[in-house]
Design a protein around this motif. Structure first.
Motif, PDB file in Angstrom:
ATOM      1  N   GLU A 165      26.068  48.323 -11.567  1.00 52.38           N
ATOM      2  CA  GLU A 165      25.335  47.950 -12.759  1.00 52.38           C
ATOM      3  C   GLU A 165      23.874  48.348 -12.633  1.00 52.38           C
ATOM      4  N   ALA A 166      23.265  48.586 -13.777  1.00 50.85           N
ATOM      5  CA  ALA A 166      21.820  48.780 -13.831  1.00 50.85           C
ATOM      6  C   ALA A 166      21.199  47.457 -14.267  1.00 50.85           C
ATOM      7  N   ARG A 194      34.845  50.215 -15.826  1.00 51.37           N
ATOM      8  CA  ARG A 194      34.946  51.605 -15.436  1.00 51.37           C
ATOM      9  C   ARG A 194      35.931  52.342 -16.353  1.00 51.37           C
ATOM     10  N   ARG A 206      27.891  60.440 -15.907  1.00 51.39           N
ATOM     11  CA  ARG A 206      27.255  60.996 -14.712  1.00 51.39           C
ATOM     12  C   ARG A 206      27.239  62.524 -14.754  1.00 51.39           C
ATOM     13  N   ASN A 211      31.783  57.617 -17.558  1.00 49.33           N
ATOM     14  CA  ASN A 211      32.205  57.100 -16.262  1.00 49.33           C
ATOM     15  C   ASN A 211      32.386  55.587 -16.288  1.00 49.33           C
ATOM     16  N   ASN A 212      31.507  54.923 -16.988  1.00 43.74           N
ATOM     17  CA  ASN A 212      31.669  53.498 -17.199  1.00 43.74           C
ATOM     18  C   ASN A 212      30.912  53.073 -18.444  1.00 43.74           C
ATOM     19  N   PHE A 216      16.398  56.533 -23.062  1.00 44.06           N
ATOM     20  CA  PHE A 216      16.137  56.949 -21.681  1.00 44.06           C
ATOM     21  C   PHE A 216      14.940  57.881 -21.623  1.00 44.06           C
ATOM     22  N   TYR A 220      25.199  44.609 -22.506  1.00 48.24           N
ATOM     23  CA  TYR A 220      23.982  43.874 -22.209  1.00 48.24           C
ATOM     24  C   TYR A 220      23.654  42.913 -23.343  1.00 48.24           C
ATOM     25  N   LEU A 243      30.395  45.312 -16.589  1.00 46.38           N
ATOM     26  CA  LEU A 243      30.623  46.754 -16.468  1.00 46.38           C
ATOM     27  C   LEU A 243      32.116  46.996 -16.406  1.00 46.38           C
ATOM     28  N   GLN A 252      14.396  59.216 -14.778  1.00 42.63           N
ATOM     29  CA  GLN A 252      14.945  58.499 -13.637  1.00 42.63           C
ATOM     30  C   GLN A 252      14.370  59.072 -12.350  1.00 42.63           C
ATOM     31  N   HIS A 291      22.335  42.020 -17.893  1.00 35.93           N
ATOM     32  CA  HIS A 291      23.622  42.679 -17.710  1.00 35.93           C
ATOM     33  C   HIS A 291      24.747  41.672 -17.839  1.00 35.93           C
ATOM     34  N   PRO A 322      17.448  50.872 -26.460  1.00 35.82           N
ATOM     35  CA  PRO A 322      16.596  51.583 -25.500  1.00 35.82           C
ATOM     36  C   PRO A 322      16.936  53.071 -25.437  1.00 35.82           C
ATOM     37  N   GLN A 379      28.805  49.627 -20.076  1.00 36.37           N
ATOM     38  CA  GLN A 379      28.210  48.342 -19.737  1.00 36.37           C
ATOM     39  C   GLN A 379      27.766  47.624 -21.008  1.00 36.37           C
ATOM     40  N   TYR A 425      29.020  53.291  -8.445  1.00 36.79           N
ATOM     41  CA  TYR A 425      29.183  52.913  -9.842  1.00 36.79           C
ATOM     42  C   TYR A 425      28.790  51.457 -10.006  1.00 36.79           C
ATOM     43  N   PHE A 484      22.357  53.989 -25.076  1.00 34.74           N
ATOM     44  CA  PHE A 484      22.568  52.739 -25.807  1.00 34.74           C
ATOM     45  C   PHE A 484      22.813  52.980 -27.289  1.00 34.74           C
ATOM     46  N   GLN A 514      16.243  63.091 -13.596  1.00 33.53           N
ATOM     47  CA  GLN A 514      16.743  63.335 -14.949  1.00 33.53           C
ATOM     48  C   GLN A 514      15.640  62.964 -15.910  1.00 33.53           C
ATOM     49  N   TYR A 572      13.000  53.203 -19.729  1.00 41.29           N
ATOM     50  CA  TYR A 572      13.504  53.293 -21.098  1.00 41.29           C
ATOM     51  C   TYR A 572      12.416  52.827 -22.065  1.00 41.29           C
ATOM     52  N   ALA A 600      25.319  63.344  -9.112  1.00 41.95           N
ATOM     53  CA  ALA A 600      24.990  61.998  -8.652  1.00 41.95           C
ATOM     54  C   ALA A 600      24.029  61.309  -9.611  1.00 41.95           C
ATOM     55  N   ASN A 601      23.596  62.025 -10.650  1.00 43.15           N
ATOM     56  CA  ASN A 601      22.648  61.443 -11.589  1.00 43.15           C
ATOM     57  C   ASN A 601      23.394  60.725 -12.697  1.00 43.15           C
ATOM     58  N   SER A 602      22.863  59.630 -13.130  1.00 45.19           N
ATOM     59  CA  SER A 602      23.463  58.922 -14.248  1.00 45.19           C
ATOM     60  C   SER A 602      22.362  58.371 -15.134  1.00 45.19           C
ATOM     61  N   LYS A 603      22.692  58.169 -16.392  1.00 42.55           N
ATOM     62  CA  LYS A 603      21.762  57.524 -17.291  1.00 42.55           C
ATOM     63  C   LYS A 603      22.572  56.752 -18.319  1.00 42.55           C
ATOM     64  N   LEU A 604      21.975  55.695 -18.838  1.00 41.66           N
ATOM     65  CA  LEU A 604      22.634  54.889 -19.845  1.00 41.66           C
ATOM     66  C   LEU A 604      22.195  55.330 -21.235  1.00 41.66           C
ATOM     67  N   ARG A 658      22.117  54.672  -6.492  1.00 36.02           N
ATOM     68  CA  ARG A 658      22.427  56.006  -6.978  1.00 36.02           C
ATOM     69  C   ARG A 658      23.879  56.414  -6.750  1.00 36.02           C
ATOM     70  N   ASP A 659      24.360  56.154  -5.575  1.00 36.20           N
ATOM     71  CA  ASP A 659      25.637  56.757  -5.206  1.00 36.20           C
ATOM     72  C   ASP A 659      26.825  55.844  -5.418  1.00 36.20           C
TER      73      ASP A 659
END
Lengths: 113, 113
Positions: B101-102, A50, A94, A30-31, B45, A35, A48, B48, A45, B43, A33, B99, A103, B56, B35, A97-101, B96-97
């Protein structure tokens, strides 16, 4: 598992030169990023991008994304000694609605004064 | 505007002990992710939290558990510590909802002896 893989693993350049770092990933995202991490401390950060964007700028940073090749690049122009750090790309995939990075292992950039 | 804050900064524990790490997210953020970063790695995961529930989970054993409070702050608990749990533990907050940055905290360096 680590989806992002950065290339090169280490980069040493002279102050004032440009630094280009690459990242490849395996699945759709989805995107993405980027760091920076100094001396094993927290992640800062940078930018980002998309999945529907191809290029993005922020100050001396330029990021590109090629979803057909599943790759991204980070360009730092006119590097400074203070840019010395580890750089990570992180993909965000994603699930609802859940997302995780996820690396990569990172790139160690050394900028010589 | 305070960013993500983590406590403590450093911690030394003995094998078999239990540890609790704490995180306060960036103002306005509702989602907290944890993380683990081993030396020389990117890192990984752990899990969350959103609306006080684990949404997650990564590939970590049940010894790793967490909690999110009504003010969005979060704790990471690790039971029966192993030497291999020695790492930098990073907390990231996001919305959450969207897009977005974290943003990461400075991390907690855990050493298990």
């Amino acid at each position: 598992s680590q989806q992002g893989e950065e290339d090169p693993q280490a980069l040493s350049i002279q102050e004032g030169e440009n630094a280009t770092m690459n990242c490849s990933y395996k699945t759709s995202i989805n995107n993405l990023q980027w760091y920076r991490q100094n001396s094993g401390r927290g992640l800062v950060h940078l930018i980002l991008i998309r999945s529907n964007e191809r290029e993005k700028h922020s100050g001396r940073l330029r990021v590109t994304l090629d979803t057909s090749k599943k790759s991204s690049s980070l360009l730092i122009t006119a590097s400074r000694a203070a840019d010395t750090a580890s750089y990570f790309c992180a993909t965000d995939k994603r699930s609802g609605a859940n997302s995780k990075l996820t690396f990569g292992k990172g790139i160690t950039l050394s900028v010589r004064p | 505007d305070a960013g993500v804050t983590q406590s403590p900064t450093h911690l030394i524990k003995t094998r078999g002990q239990q540890v609790t790490l704490r995180c306060s997210p960036k103002s306005g953020h509702d989602t907290v992710s944890w993380y683990q970063q081993a030396l020389g790695q990117g890192p990984q995961f752990i899990f969350q939290y959103y609306e006080e529930e684990e949404r997650q989970r990564g590939n970590f054993p049940d010894r790793f558990s967490g909690h999110q409070f009504p003010n969005y702050s979060s704790e990471l608990n690790v039971n029966a510590l192993l030497l291999g749990d020695s790492a930098l533990y990073l907390c990231a907050s996001s919305l959450r909802d969207r897009y977005t940055e974290a943003f990461f905290g400075q991390g907690t360096r855990l050493t298990v002896v």
